[in-house]
Design a protein around this motif. Structure first.
Motif, PDB file in Angstrom:
ATOM      1  N   ALA A 295       0.978  -1.097  -0.213  1.00 38.35           N
ATOM      2  CA  ALA A 295      -0.063  -0.007   0.002  1.00 38.35           C
ATOM      3  C   ALA A 295       0.865   1.355   0.014  1.00 38.35           C
ATOM      4  O   ALA A 295       1.897   1.270   0.463  1.00 38.35           O
ATOM      5  CB  ALA A 295      -0.997   0.091   1.148  1.00 38.35           C
ATOM      6  N   VAL A 296       0.343   2.320  -0.773  1.00 35.01           N
ATOM      7  CA  VAL A 296       1.164   3.484  -0.747  1.00 35.01           C
ATOM      8  C   VAL A 296       0.227   4.477  -1.025  1.00 35.01           C
ATOM      9  O   VAL A 296      -0.976   4.477  -1.401  1.00 35.01           O
ATOM     10  CB  VAL A 296       2.258   3.658  -2.049  1.00 35.01           C
ATOM     11  N   CYS A 297       0.602   5.822  -0.365  1.00 36.58           N
ATOM     12  CA  CYS A 297      -0.176   7.065  -0.241  1.00 36.58           C
ATOM     13  C   CYS A 297      -0.295   7.734  -1.905  1.00 36.58           C
ATOM     14  O   CYS A 297       0.638   7.141  -2.666  1.00 36.58           O
ATOM     15  CB  CYS A 297       0.043   7.897   0.679  1.00 36.58           C
ATOM     16  N   HIS A 298      -1.230   8.375  -1.999  1.00 38.06           N
ATOM     17  CA  HIS A 298      -1.183   9.019  -3.504  1.00 38.06           C
ATOM     18  C   HIS A 298      -0.228   9.739  -3.714  1.00 38.06           C
ATOM     19  O   HIS A 298       0.277   9.837  -4.871  1.00 38.06           O
ATOM     20  CB  HIS A 298      -2.563   9.822  -3.655  1.00 38.06           C
ATOM     21  N   THR A 299       0.544  10.620  -3.053  1.00 34.80           N
ATOM     22  CA  THR A 299       1.700  11.364  -3.112  1.00 34.80           C
ATOM     23  C   THR A 299       2.915  10.445  -3.458  1.00 34.80           C
ATOM     24  O   THR A 299       3.570  10.563  -4.530  1.00 34.80           O
ATOM     25  CB  THR A 299       2.103  12.163  -1.872  1.00 34.80           C
ATOM     26  N   CYS A 300       2.965   9.291  -2.781  1.00 31.86           N
ATOM     27  CA  CYS A 300       4.187   8.553  -3.073  1.00 31.86           C
ATOM     28  C   CYS A 300       4.016   7.509  -4.450  1.00 31.86           C
ATOM     29  O   CYS A 300       4.919   7.608  -5.329  1.00 31.86           O
ATOM     30  CB  CYS A 300       4.428   7.533  -1.914  1.00 31.86           C
ATOM     31  N   TYR A 301       2.816   7.334  -4.732  1.00 30.04           N
ATOM     32  CA  TYR A 301       2.403   6.596  -6.072  1.00 30.04           C
ATOM     33  C   TYR A 301       2.698   7.741  -6.946  1.00 30.04           C
ATOM     34  O   TYR A 301       3.313   7.216  -8.173  1.00 30.04           O
ATOM     35  CB  TYR A 301       0.781   6.239  -6.030  1.00 30.04           C
TER      36      TYR A 301
END
Length: 68
Positions: free
Chosen positions: A56-62
């Motif tokens: 799982a990753v946050c939208h910023t890191c994605y």
């Protein structure tokens, strides 16, 4: 705990996990579940798993990992 981005925007998303890159709590709206290649400790030859793992990753890191 609350989703970091929901907390900033006043939303109320239910947390689903923690970003594997930056460590912030994320909800379904602000997180992405992606595939990750698993590297195995082996001798010579193939050293990756046949099946990808989930992360799982946050939208910023994605966005940082997948620039447009």
């Amino acid at each position: 705990m609350k989703c970091y981005d929901c907390d900033l925007s006043g939303g109320s998303g239910t947390p689903i996990g923690v970003c594997s890159r930056c460590g912030l709590v994320i909800c379904r709206e602000h997180g992405r579940v992606t595939e990750a290649v698993v590297h195995l400790s082996r001798g010579p030859g193939r050293s990756t798993s046949d099946r990808p793992a989930r992360r799982a990753v946050c939208h910023t890191c994605y966005g940082a990992e997948h620039p447009a």
